[in-house]
Design a protein around this motif. Structure first.
Motif, PDB file in Angstrom:
ATOM      1  N   GLY A 568       0.831  -1.197   0.000  1.00 59.52           N
ATOM      2  CA  GLY A 568       0.000   0.000   0.000  1.00 59.52           C
ATOM      3  C   GLY A 568       0.861   1.239   0.000  1.00 59.52           C
ATOM      4  O   GLY A 568       2.010   1.220   0.432  1.00 59.52           O
ATOM      5  N   GLU A 569       0.313   2.323  -0.499  1.00 60.45           N
ATOM      6  CA  GLU A 569       0.998   3.595  -0.554  1.00 60.45           C
ATOM      7  C   GLU A 569       0.031   4.695  -0.126  1.00 60.45           C
ATOM      8  O   GLU A 569      -1.026   4.861  -0.762  1.00 60.45           O
ATOM      9  CB  GLU A 569       1.502   3.874  -1.967  1.00 60.45           C
ATOM     10  N   PRO A 570       0.307   5.424   0.909  1.00 58.02           N
ATOM     11  CA  PRO A 570       1.465   5.261   1.808  1.00 58.02           C
ATOM     12  C   PRO A 570       1.391   3.958   2.582  1.00 58.02           C
ATOM     13  O   PRO A 570       0.386   3.256   2.528  1.00 58.02           O
ATOM     14  CB  PRO A 570       1.363   6.481   2.717  1.00 58.02           C
ATOM     15  N   ALA A 571       2.474   3.624   3.312  1.00 59.22           N
ATOM     16  CA  ALA A 571       2.539   2.345   4.014  1.00 59.22           C
ATOM     17  C   ALA A 571       1.362   2.222   4.983  1.00 59.22           C
ATOM     18  O   ALA A 571       1.135   3.102   5.827  1.00 59.22           O
ATOM     19  CB  ALA A 571       3.855   2.240   4.748  1.00 59.22           C
ATOM     20  N   PRO A 572       0.585   1.136   4.865  1.00 60.49           N
ATOM     21  CA  PRO A 572      -0.603   0.982   5.727  1.00 60.49           C
ATOM     22  C   PRO A 572      -0.227   0.623   7.162  1.00 60.49           C
ATOM     23  O   PRO A 572       0.848   0.099   7.417  1.00 60.49           O
ATOM     24  CB  PRO A 572      -1.364  -0.146   5.055  1.00 60.49           C
ATOM     25  N   THR A 573      -1.146   0.904   8.090  1.00 63.01           N
ATOM     26  CA  THR A 573      -1.004   0.514   9.486  1.00 63.01           C
ATOM     27  C   THR A 573      -1.618  -0.869   9.665  1.00 63.01           C
ATOM     28  O   THR A 573      -2.747  -1.121   9.226  1.00 63.01           O
ATOM     29  CB  THR A 573      -1.693   1.521  10.409  1.00 63.01           C
ATOM     30  N   VAL A 574      -0.908  -1.787  10.292  1.00 65.04           N
ATOM     31  CA  VAL A 574      -1.341  -3.184  10.414  1.00 65.04           C
ATOM     32  C   VAL A 574      -1.775  -3.465  11.853  1.00 65.04           C
ATOM     33  O   VAL A 574      -1.066  -3.082  12.799  1.00 65.04           O
ATOM     34  CB  VAL A 574      -0.223  -4.142   9.992  1.00 65.04           C
ATOM     35  N   THR A 575      -2.933  -4.149  12.028  1.00 64.18           N
ATOM     36  CA  THR A 575      -3.408  -4.586  13.352  1.00 64.18           C
ATOM     37  C   THR A 575      -3.715  -6.073  13.290  1.00 64.18           C
ATOM     38  O   THR A 575      -4.380  -6.550  12.351  1.00 64.18           O
ATOM     39  CB  THR A 575      -4.664  -3.825  13.780  1.00 64.18           C
ATOM     40  N   TRP A 576      -3.246  -6.807  14.241  1.00 67.37           N
ATOM     41  CA  TRP A 576      -3.459  -8.262  14.303  1.00 67.37           C
ATOM     42  C   TRP A 576      -4.629  -8.568  15.247  1.00 67.37           C
ATOM     43  O   TRP A 576      -4.785  -7.941  16.279  1.00 67.37           O
ATOM     44  CB  TRP A 576      -2.205  -8.960  14.821  1.00 67.37           C
ATOM     45  N   TYR A 577      -5.480  -9.605  14.836  1.00 67.36           N
ATOM     46  CA  TYR A 577      -6.640 -10.039  15.625  1.00 67.36           C
ATOM     47  C   TYR A 577      -6.583 -11.540  15.841  1.00 67.36           C
ATOM     48  O   TYR A 577      -6.129 -12.287  14.970  1.00 67.36           O
ATOM     49  CB  TYR A 577      -7.953  -9.696  14.914  1.00 67.36           C
ATOM     50  N   ARG A 578      -7.060 -11.957  16.999  1.00 72.82           N
ATOM     51  CA  ARG A 578      -7.300 -13.383  17.271  1.00 72.82           C
ATOM     52  C   ARG A 578      -8.801 -13.534  17.502  1.00 72.82           C
ATOM     53  O   ARG A 578      -9.339 -13.129  18.537  1.00 72.82           O
ATOM     54  CB  ARG A 578      -6.546 -13.845  18.497  1.00 72.82           C
ATOM     55  N   GLY A 579      -9.429 -14.107  16.496  1.00 66.87           N
ATOM     56  CA  GLY A 579     -10.884 -14.091  16.540  1.00 66.87           C
ATOM     57  C   GLY A 579     -11.360 -12.671  16.309  1.00 66.87           C
ATOM     58  O   GLY A 579     -11.105 -12.065  15.288  1.00 66.87           O
ATOM     59  N   THR A 580     -12.102 -12.150  17.289  1.00 64.04           N
ATOM     60  CA  THR A 580     -12.558 -10.765  17.187  1.00 64.04           C
ATOM     61  C   THR A 580     -11.765  -9.844  18.093  1.00 64.04           C
ATOM     62  O   THR A 580     -12.027  -8.649  18.164  1.00 64.04           O
ATOM     63  CB  THR A 580     -14.049 -10.685  17.581  1.00 64.04           C
ATOM     64  N   GLN A 581     -10.793 -10.383  18.745  1.00 67.31           N
ATOM     65  CA  GLN A 581     -10.014  -9.586  19.704  1.00 67.31           C
ATOM     66  C   GLN A 581      -8.679  -9.149  19.063  1.00 67.31           C
ATOM     67  O   GLN A 581      -7.931  -9.976  18.531  1.00 67.31           O
ATOM     68  CB  GLN A 581      -9.721 -10.427  20.957  1.00 67.31           C
ATOM     69  N   ALA A 582      -8.447  -7.842  19.171  1.00 61.38           N
ATOM     70  CA  ALA A 582      -7.167  -7.306  18.665  1.00 61.38           C
ATOM     71  C   ALA A 582      -6.047  -7.658  19.623  1.00 61.38           C
ATOM     72  O   ALA A 582      -6.242  -7.638  20.846  1.00 61.38           O
ATOM     73  CB  ALA A 582      -7.255  -5.791  18.497  1.00 61.38           C
ATOM     74  N   SER A 583      -4.898  -8.021  19.054  1.00 55.45           N
ATOM     75  CA  SER A 583      -3.759  -8.405  19.898  1.00 55.45           C
ATOM     76  C   SER A 583      -2.644  -7.410  19.770  1.00 55.45           C
ATOM     77  O   SER A 583      -2.602  -6.612  18.832  1.00 55.45           O
ATOM     78  CB  SER A 583      -3.265  -9.805  19.524  1.00 55.45           C
TER      79      SER A 583
END
Length: 583
Positions: A568-583
């Protein structure tokens, strides 16, 4: 002392009438100098210390030769080079200074052979059809860096015995006219020259303990040879010597009291003893001795003796202070003389050393001699370095040490340097090379945002090296935004408040070296500007098919690593989830 060269006078060719001419010029008032001068070393002087130490390189030195005129002369010398680091070179001299190498050609031929396994060199000099003028003293000198050896020998050329050969020897043939001695020769002149050669040979064969009479040599020499003779025999004040000798008056009137006067001059080596004497007609007449007008009193330094009608003064352990005018007053009559004290031969104690330096370095070549204040001669590749070249070379004396200094060396200063004294010489090689510059840290490419600072930095091996910065091949000039610094081995280019026009190729070139260091400046646009050219974020996971390709099976208790490609441009922000919970 005995005169070893007297028998050689009997070998002179021709009738006795021409030989008697020199005797007709003598007057009963004077005797040969040997009858007046007696030089003896002091008790505490070792004569061997006066001889320069030479390395024994000759296995078989040249031998004395006696031939008839018109015949060839072959001289051989064998040199042991097994202990030498460099090939030895040989020079043949006639007398003290005339090098025969300059006369190589029809009459003088040189040959060299070598036994490679034993490193034994055989040198040969051939003189074709010897003439009377070839007679005299010769010297053979072999040199290899700081080692040398010298051998002296004599060549005696006699006229042919039968009349035809005698006439032939005094006449040049057509082939010989190419040589320096071409042309017909006068018999009387040749006979006189022959007698002179015998006398010169006699002088050369005298023991080393008896020094030559420098004044007699100067009287016979040309004015252009005065400096060379003074240098050879250690005369430090040549002008003073010649000036004082001009003042010596020759008294023609015969004295009634003094039957034999002092010689016009005497010479003695420093540290030696000399005797001077006069003869009187009346043994009861009083006598006084003076030095530069001051009366001399008897002492351990000055000893007066009366031997029959002789009145003798002895001066022990002569120093340079004894170099003066001496006078004796006998009754009402006076006679005077000059005494010249010569310095002993100056030898090389510490020779020059080979040096290898770079362009721009400071060169100091040092040699140490045996006497303080000695006169030395500096040469480069056989050419004397004079005071007129002081803009390039500096000469310095520090006691017994003599230095040659070059502040900033160039490649033209490379060569073989020699130092010569009146008792020895040495030589060494000086090699000047171009400097090799090493790059310790090169310039790196930069990607900089607007209004940020860009810093290009490089490091080279020599901290004295300067250089210039270029932008797309054009030299950069300092400004409010652009500064260039040089500290030690590090060179920097700093650009403040970077702008789009600063994007370019930047190069650093060291002065004096064929070397370039380059890097590129990339301009990165701001976030607001890049929104018009943005690319939506994308997760590269393959979820098609009956089974998930990205499904991982891990044994319980082990570590899990899950790599997910995202763009992506600009560099995207990444968020990790386990199920519906963000880790």
């Amino acid at each position: 002392m005995p005169e070893p060269a007297k028998p050689a006078i009997k070998k002179g060719p021709g009738p006795a009438k021409p030989a008697a001419k020199p005797a007709e010029k003598e007057t009963p008032k004077e005797e040969p100098k040997e009858a007046h001068v007696e030089e003896l070393p002091p008790d505490d002087t070792n004569p061997e210390e006066r001889t320069p130490e030479l390395t024994g390189l000759f296995i078989n030195p040249p031998e004395n030769v006696s031939v008839e005129a018109g015949k060839d002369i072959i001289l051989k010398a064998t040199v042991d080079a097994s202990q030498l680091a460099a090939k030895p070179t040989i020079k043949w001299f006639k007398g003290k200074w005339l090098e025969l190498g300059s006369k190589s050609g029809v009459r003088f031929q040189f040959k060299e052979t070598v036994e490679k396994e034993k490193k034994i060199y055989h040198f040969e000099l051939k003189i074709v059809k010897a003439v009377i003028a070839d007679a005299g003293g010769y010297r053979c000198e072999v040199v290899s860096k700081d080692k040398c050896d010298s051998a002296s020998f004599n060549i005696d050329v006699e006229a042919a015995r039968d009349e035809d050969n005698i006439l032939q020897s005094f006449k040049r043939t057509g082939e010989q006219k190419k040589d320096d001695n071409a042309g017909e020769l006068d018999f009387s002149a040749l006979l006189k020259k022959r007698i002179f050669r015998v006398e010169e040979k006699k002088k050369e064969e005298e023991p080393e303990g008896i020094p030559p009479d420098v004044w007699e040599i100067l009287k016979k020499a040309k004015p252009s040879e005065y400096e060379k003779i003074a240098f050879q025999y250690g005369v430090t004040d040549l002008r003073g010597m010649l000036k004082r000798l001009k003042k010596v008056k020759v008294e023609i009137k015969k004295s009634e009291v003094i039957t034999k006067k002092l010689d016009p001059c005497y010479s003695v080596d420093k540290g030696h003893r000399i005797k001077m004497h006069v003869e009187v007609s009346n043994p009861d007449v009083p006598i006084k001795w003076f030095k530069n007008g001051q009366e001399i009193r008897p002492s351990a330094k000055y000893i007066f003796e009366n031997v029959g009608l002789k009145r003798v003064i002895s001066i022990n352990k002569c120093t340079l202070a004894d170099d003066a005018q001496y006078e004796c007053l006998i009754g009402d009559e006076k006679c005077s003389t000059e005494l010249f004290v010569k310095e002993p031969p100056v030898t090389i104690v510490k020779p020059l050393e080979d040096q290898q330096l770079f362009v721009g370095d400071k060169v100091e070549m040092e040699v140490e001699v045996s006497e303080e204040g000695a006169v030395v001669m500096w040469m480069k590749d056989g050419v004397e370095l004079t005071r007129e070249e002081t803009f390039k070379f500096r000469f310095k004396k520090d006691g017994k040490k003599h230095l040659l200094i070059i502040n900033e060396a160039t490649k033209e200063d490379s060569g073989r340097y020699q130092v010569m004294t009146n008792g020895g010489k040495c030589e060494a090689d000086l090699i000047i090379e171009e400097k090799q510059l090493e790059v310790i840290q090169g310039i790196a490419d930069l990607t900089v945002k607007a209004t940020d600072q860009a810093v290009f930095k490089c490091e080279v091996s020599d901290e004295k090296v300067t250089g210039k910065w270029y932008k797309n091949g054009v030299e950069i000039r300092p400004s409010k935004r652009i500064t260039m610094t040089h500290k030690g081995r590090i060179h920097k280019l700093v650009i403040d408040d970077v702008k789009p026009e600063d994007e370019a190729d930047y190069t650093f070139i060291p002065n004096g070296f064929a070397l370039t260091l380059s890097a590129k400046l990339n301009f990165l646009e701001s976030h607001m500007q890049s929104m018009f050219f943005s690319e939506p974020p994308k997760i590269h996971l393959d979820c098609s098919g009956g089974e998930h390709v990205n499904t991982l099976i891990v044994v319980a208790g082990n570590k899990l690593r899950f790599d997910v490609p995202i763009t992506g441009e600009p560099a995207p922000t990444v968020t990790w989830y386990r199920g519906t919970q963000a880790s």
